[in-house]
Design a protein around this motif. Structure first.
Motif, PDB file in Angstrom:
ATOM      1  N   ALA A 138       0.799  -1.222  -0.061  1.00  0.00           N
ATOM      2  CA  ALA A 138      -0.170  -0.272   0.151  1.00  0.00           C
ATOM      3  C   ALA A 138       0.740   1.242  -0.086  1.00  0.00           C
ATOM      4  CB  ALA A 138      -0.904  -0.167   1.338  1.00  0.00           C
ATOM      5  N   SER A 139       2.130   1.337   0.521  1.00  0.00           N
ATOM      6  CA  SER A 139       2.661   2.574   0.822  1.00  0.00           C
ATOM      7  C   SER A 139       3.972   2.311  -0.205  1.00  0.00           C
ATOM      8  CB  SER A 139       3.223   2.584   2.186  1.00  0.00           C
ATOM      9  OG  SER A 139       4.217   1.528   2.672  1.00  0.00           O
ATOM     10  N   ALA A 140       4.221   1.133  -0.730  1.00  0.00           N
ATOM     11  CA  ALA A 140       5.486   0.787  -1.721  1.00  0.00           C
ATOM     12  C   ALA A 140       6.592   0.979  -0.927  1.00  0.00           C
ATOM     13  CB  ALA A 140       5.539   1.742  -2.584  1.00  0.00           C
ATOM     14  N   ARG A 141       6.627   0.642   0.443  1.00  0.00           N
ATOM     15  CA  ARG A 141       7.862   0.493   1.436  1.00  0.00           C
ATOM     16  C   ARG A 141       8.021  -0.736   1.833  1.00  0.00           C
ATOM     17  NH1 ARG A 141       8.935   5.379   5.219  1.00  0.00           N
ATOM     18  NH2 ARG A 141       8.493   7.263   4.163  1.00  0.00           N
ATOM     19  N   LEU A 142       9.593  -1.122   2.162  1.00  0.00           N
ATOM     20  CA  LEU A 142       9.851  -2.251   2.500  1.00  0.00           C
ATOM     21  C   LEU A 142      10.246  -2.190   4.031  1.00  0.00           C
ATOM     22  CD1 LEU A 142      10.568  -5.369   1.794  1.00  0.00           C
ATOM     23  CD2 LEU A 142      12.790  -4.546   1.075  1.00  0.00           C
ATOM     24  N   GLN A 143       9.927  -3.180   5.006  1.00  0.00           N
ATOM     25  CA  GLN A 143      10.353  -3.162   6.378  1.00  0.00           C
ATOM     26  C   GLN A 143      11.086  -4.208   6.419  1.00  0.00           C
ATOM     27  OE1 GLN A 143       8.064  -4.392   9.868  1.00  0.00           O
ATOM     28  NE2 GLN A 143       8.619  -2.424  10.683  1.00  0.00           N
TER      29      GLN A 143
END
Length: 333
Positions: A176-181
């Protein structure tokens, strides 16, 4: 297709969910949110189990609080990168035998692993380093206190990385945010390719271009894009280290396999799955790490109908949800 069916009372968020599930049968929610949980009590009375999560310890392999004997397991890397030994912080999927509860409630649950699969998500140069995050290939990687960092002999702290460094990132993609944790970050000496994964937002076939997460990506005439890709589906890209016209250039495009891909799961097997929600059709029909989760009504069993306590597993038989011996009858069902 693997379908997991949890308790209908679970709370689902797009970012994170941590589930205790049954493959092919309804069981209970373990937890929701970003923290860990102890799955030491899980037991199905069946013969198999599936666990997807982060390696939390070695000396055997510990995932989601379960200690797996991996001495005879087949270990398969599914992203085409060179195979290495399993390390803390890697995201893995484990097909195993029955989960045996910890003795007397102490220690960890145990199981014997049959097959372990793993993959990393992003590989590329560091563009920038900020507070609690780095940028790789123009995309944001979130770094927390729990992220494992392996800089080899070149870098001692993750904040010391510069644009001269290439990193490989294991973790959970928030489509959804195009981030990778990030759960693990390794500094690579060199690579002849980069890679990226994310939700497919657009595909211009005539123009041979894709938008994946926050990245604009082109591809050449010889690159095959799998037919039937749908918007918001998570895809994996292998990229050329040389940008064409200022944009990333893909040399391979594929649908990212689910966490259960390549594993043989039995009906009634216990499953614990940690990860981000990678697709949501409704609040009762969604995906976690590519695995379909369908919420169905659970019909509680009359507590008086539960079977005898099993001395082998330490659990009552016949309950709609796992109930430890000695638990009040009201909790059965």
């Amino acid at each position: 297709m693997t379908v997991l069916t949890p308790d209908p009372s679970l709370r689902v968020t797009r970012r994170w969910t941590l589930l205790a599930l049954a493959a092919g049968g309804v069981t209970q929610l373990g937890a929701c949110g970003g923290g860990g949980t102890d799955f030491a009590g899980l037991s199905s009375g069946g013969t198999g189990s599936f666990t997807g999560g982060t390696v939390g310890g070695l000396g055997s392999v510990i995932v989601n609080g379960i200690r797996f004997d991996d001495s005879s397991a087949t270990v398969v890397r599914t992203d085409g990168e060179p195979t290495s030994t399993l390390k803390v912080g890697m995201v893995v999927s484990v097909q195993a035998g029955e989960v045996r509860p910890a003795r007397d409630g102490a220690g960890s649950a145990t199981a014997t692993a049959v097959k372990i699969t793993y993959r990393s998500e992003w590989l590329g140069p560091v563009d920038a380093v900020g507070a609690g995050e780095i940028t790789v290939l123009g995309q944001v990687v979130e770094v927390s206190d729990s992220t494992v960092f392996d800089g080899g002999s070149a870098v001692q702290r993750w904040t010391d990385r510069t644009q001269q460094h290439i990193v490989e990132v294991f973790g959970y993609l928030d489509s959804a945010s195009a981030r990778l944790q990030a759960t693990r970050i390794e500094v690579r000496d060199a690579t002849d390719h980069y890679k990226l994964s994310g939700a497919l937002l657009s595909h211009d076939a005539p123009g041979r271009s894709l938008t994946v997460g926050g990245a604009a990506v082109g591809y050449g005439a010889g690159v095959r894009v799998p037919p039937g890709l749908r918007r918001a589906q998570v895809v994996s890209l292998r990229l050329s280290p040389v940008r064409g016209g200022g944009r990333l250039e893909a040399t391979r495009v594929e649908a990212r396999p689910s966490a259960a891909s390549g594993l043989q799961l039995e009906d009634g097997s216990v499953a614990s799955l940690r990860g981000a929600v990678t697709g949501m059709r409704t609040s009762t029909d969604f995906e976690v790490e590519g695995v379909t989760v369908q919420v169905r009504e659970r019909r509680p069993r009359n507590p008086a109908e539960r079977g005898p306590c099993s001395g082998r597993t330490g659990w009552y038989a016949g309950c709609a949800a796992p109930v430890r011996c000695g638990t009040a009858c009201a909790d059965c069902g």
